[in-house]
Design an enzyme around this catalytic site. Structure first.
Site: not given
Length: 261
Positions: A14, A240
């Protein structure tokens, strides 16, 4: 320098795919059209094959299918001239551990003796400590990824791109980083172990190393311009890369390719 029109294959999890960053080209993979691979390909006019996939382990790069997706290494062929790799964090459950700890701390926040005892029990279920053998295994797997890429694409340049820093010198417990003063240093240790695994794999194999972890130390959570997202229970994609983070990683790669033609 990589010539315009060259085939570029992006592999990874990711932190390479870019979940939460619009536009999302593949919802299942959490793959953004503005992740660092797309930004690099656009700048250099490369023929991009992006097979990054959120949740991928190095096993998903090497041999195991992920949902309906083939092992990512299958996208690499003799015509490939550039490959970037950002993986290994899921082998260590790095972000998963961070997320579980943050979720449990948030749920255990209510005051009162009973709630405090329950919160302590919940927090005790999350271990932030990893044995050195787990970091060694990540380095071994990243080295194997490089070896396999070279077998499939002998002419390719291989860039190991490590993970953006989440917890830096200025990171303190707060609403979007709901870990305490004891937990935060343990997250730092995990990040350092992961970065060391990338460095070890690069040294062993001769792959080129992009140290996003070092470049982002002053852009960790709690800094004036963070390159990653914070925690919001049930909302967004916590911990993230954000758009600024992806742009920064792309700039690191472009600068490396231009200064090391």
């Amino acid at each position: 320098m990589i010539s315009p029109g060259s085939r570029y294959v992006a592999l990874g999890s990711s932190f390479a795919a870019g979940p939460g960053i619009k536009p999302q080209l593949d919802k299942a993979a959490g793959r953004s059209g503005r992740n660092y691979a797309h930004l690099v390909a656009e700048a250099l006019e490369l023929d991009l094959v992006d097979v990054t996939y959120s949740g991928a382990t190095t096993a998903n790069l090497l041999s195991e299918r992920q949902n309906e997706a083939a092992p990512q290494i299958d996208a690499v062929g003799p015509e490939t001239e550039l490959v970037t790799v950002t993986a290994g964090g899921n082998d260590l459950d790095y972000i998963g551990t961070f997320l579980r700890g943050s979720t449990m701390n948030t749920l255990a926040r209510p005051v009162g003796l009973v709630a405090k005892r329950l919160g302590n029990r919940i927090r005790a279920r999350v271990s932030y400590l990893k044995d050195q053998s787990e970091y060694d295994a990540a380095a071994d797997s990243l080295s194997e990824v490089v070896t396999r890429i070279r077998q499939s694409a002998p002419r390719s340049r291989i860039l190991l791109v490590d993970y953006l820093t989440l917890v830096g010198p200025g990171t303190r417990p707060r609403l979007d980083v709901p870990l305490n003063e004891e937990q935060l240093p343990s997250v730092v240790l995990m990040a350092e172990g992961l970065a060391a695994a990338f460095a070890e794999a690069a040294e062993r194999t001769g792959a080129e190393l992009i140290t996003a972890s070092t470049a982002s130390l002053d852009h960790a959570l709690g800094s004036p311009e963070p390159w990653t997202t914070g925690f919001r229970l049930g909302r967004g994609t916590p911990y993230h890369p954000n758009e600024a983070g992806m742009q920064a990683v792309a700039a690191l790669i472009l600068n490396h390719l231009r200064t090391h033609p």
